[in-house]
Design an enzyme around this catalytic site. Structure first.
Site, PDB file in Angstrom:
ATOM      1  CB  SER A   1      -0.949  -0.082   1.201  1.00 27.37           C
ATOM      2  OG  SER A   1      -1.705   1.052   1.395  1.00 27.37           O
TER       3      SER A   1
ATOM      4  CG  ASP B   1       8.581   4.883 -11.084  1.00 32.72           C
ATOM      5  OD1 ASP B   1       9.243   3.833 -11.116  1.00 32.72           O
ATOM      6  OD2 ASP B   1       7.360   4.934 -11.318  1.00 32.72           O
TER       7      ASP B   1
ATOM      8  CE  LYS C   1      -3.484  -7.370  -1.647  1.00 40.61           C
ATOM      9  NZ  LYS C   1      -4.457  -8.146  -2.439  1.00 40.61           N
TER      10      LYS C   1
END
Length: 431
Positions: free
Chosen positions: A318, A329, A343
């Site tokens: 999460s 990223d 999730k």
């Protein structure tokens, strides 16, 4: 389950049906006497209220290929003599969506779901969810240093029985009702792990959680800051800020941020913490059923630009995946460890007229590069897997080794951080 800042009626939750097994007071629910009166006059009022919320907000405009108008006719044409009959019908209605994360909670279940912002819980200290594929009741992660973690429960454990009662077909609300209880009482869980059944008898307790632990570590690359974030609670941002500032004052050369066994938490907390490490770049995108995208970005107020390594494992879920995905990223950090839980759904949690509550999947979230976390999780840049025995030995039997060179994932993180520090120093010399 995680809820956002402000009121529950506009709260965003992350991940699966993540439920903190605790007994907590409820505040700021915005429940009105008029709604209660309407419900007392006709249970159908509540059924229709739930239907309308799903109709307006559910993430899939096809309602997972269910004729939602027909569902409304079916359940409003029934007669109801009490609220328990209405509750049963609502659960049947929602079950047609085959989405274990969209669920109804009666008033007591709704109270028990809430996160206690003081950080004090009563229970065994696990977060659970229904696996999307198998529909099995699954441990997302045990909260560190709680009865569940000390007993040896692990992420991905399947809960087969609670006090001898099978969990087959059981939703998370029913499971929570069975597992929670008063401090000092016991609950027996039957777990399936690697095709083997295990029995755990766990004594419930009152649990005080401090989400952040940090320390200064000496390494061949100099002094490094080690920060362990256990969950994204309401006070996690403040504690993280204090930790970074303290370690900056000690002139560390780099950081290791440990998100292992962190089951997630508050969306705003993950965004605020990401901004402490990133000066620029996207953090997370949420996408609703209309394809509309809401993006959270860095705000140019990072507390440090020093090299960073993030540790993750299959218990990182999460909000942990939002943070590690954003740092990865944007090439702000090197991610080391095991593939994360996976999730990536966002839920809105809102109170209903009679004091019950509804969690609705309203969106999914992607990392800045567009990766759908819910399908796969975060892949580390450098994989260091531990088998279940190694994880249990480390996190249960030899906890003093966590964050030391006897911890294989941490040792690799130190090695990687040393290279990152050397590379940054080399670039500084050239400039």
């Amino acid at each position: 389950m995680a809820i956002a800042r402000k009121t529950i009626s506009t709260g965003l939750t992350l991940g699966a049906t993540v439920v903190t097994l605790s007994t907590i007071a409820v505040t700021s629910l915005g429940i009105h006497s008029r709604g209660q009166a309407l419900f007392e006059e006709s249970p159908k009022e509540l059924i229709d209220e739930v239907w309308q919320v799903i109709n307006r907000q559910y993430v899939d405009g096809t309602f997972n290929q269910v004729d939602w108008q027909a569902v409304r006719r079916e359940y409003l044409n029934k007669s109801y003599t009490n609220k328990q009959e209405a509750y049963k019908s609502i659960r049947e209605m929602l079950k047609k969506l085959e989405d274990p994360y969209t669920r109804f909670m009666d008033p007591q279940e709704f109270k028990s779901m809430q996160v206690d912002t003081s950080g004090e819980l009563t229970g065994i200290g696990i977060q659970i969810g229904l696996d999307e594929k198998t529909k099995k009741l699954t441990v997302i992660a045990p909260i560190d240093d709680t009865p569940a973690s000390r007993a040896g429960l692990l992420a991905k454990d399947i809960i087969l029985k609670i006090n001898g009662k099978s969990t087959e077909g059981m939703d998370t609300n029913a499971a929570v009702a069975l597992i929670r209880g008063e401090p000092g009482t016991q609950v027996k869980l039957t777990i399936l792990r690697n095709n083997q059944q295990k029995e755990f008898t766990i004594t419930r307790a009152r649990i005080e959680i401090h989400p952040v632990e940090y320390s200064l570590k000496e390494s061949p690359a100099g002094k490094i800051g080690y920060i362990r974030l256990k969950q994204f609670s309401a006070n996690a941002s403040k504690e993280m800020r204090d930790a970074i500032k303290n370690l900056e004052n000690k002139q560390v050369t780099g950081y290791i941020l440990d998100l292992r066994s962190n089951p997630g938490g508050l969306l705003f907390s993950s965004v605020e913490i990401a901004r402490m490490w990133m000066d620029k770049g996207g953090i997370v995108s949420t996408i609703d059923r209309r394809g509309e995208v809401e993006k959270e970005v860095a705000n140019g107020r990072a507390l440090t630009n020093k090299p960073l390594v993030v540790l993750v494992d299959k218990g990182s879920a999460s909000a942990s995946e939002i943070l590690s995905g954003a740092l990865q990223d944007n090439k702000r950090a090197v991610v080391v460890g095991s593939q994360t839980f996976g999730k990536g759904l966002v839920q809105s949690v809102r109170p209903l007229g009679d004091g019950s509550g509804l969690a609705v999947t309203i969106a999914k979230y992607h990392t800045p590069s567009g990766k759908d976390i819910n399908k796969h999780g975060i892949n580390p840049d450098i994989i260091v897997d531990l088998n279940d025995k190694q994880r249990q030995d480390l996190w249960l039997n030899e906890r003093d080794k966590i964050g030391t060179l006897a911890d294989p994932q941490f040792a690799k993180a130190v090695e990687v951080l040393g290279k990152e520090i050397a590379a940054q120093d080399s670039r500084a010399d050239k400039n």
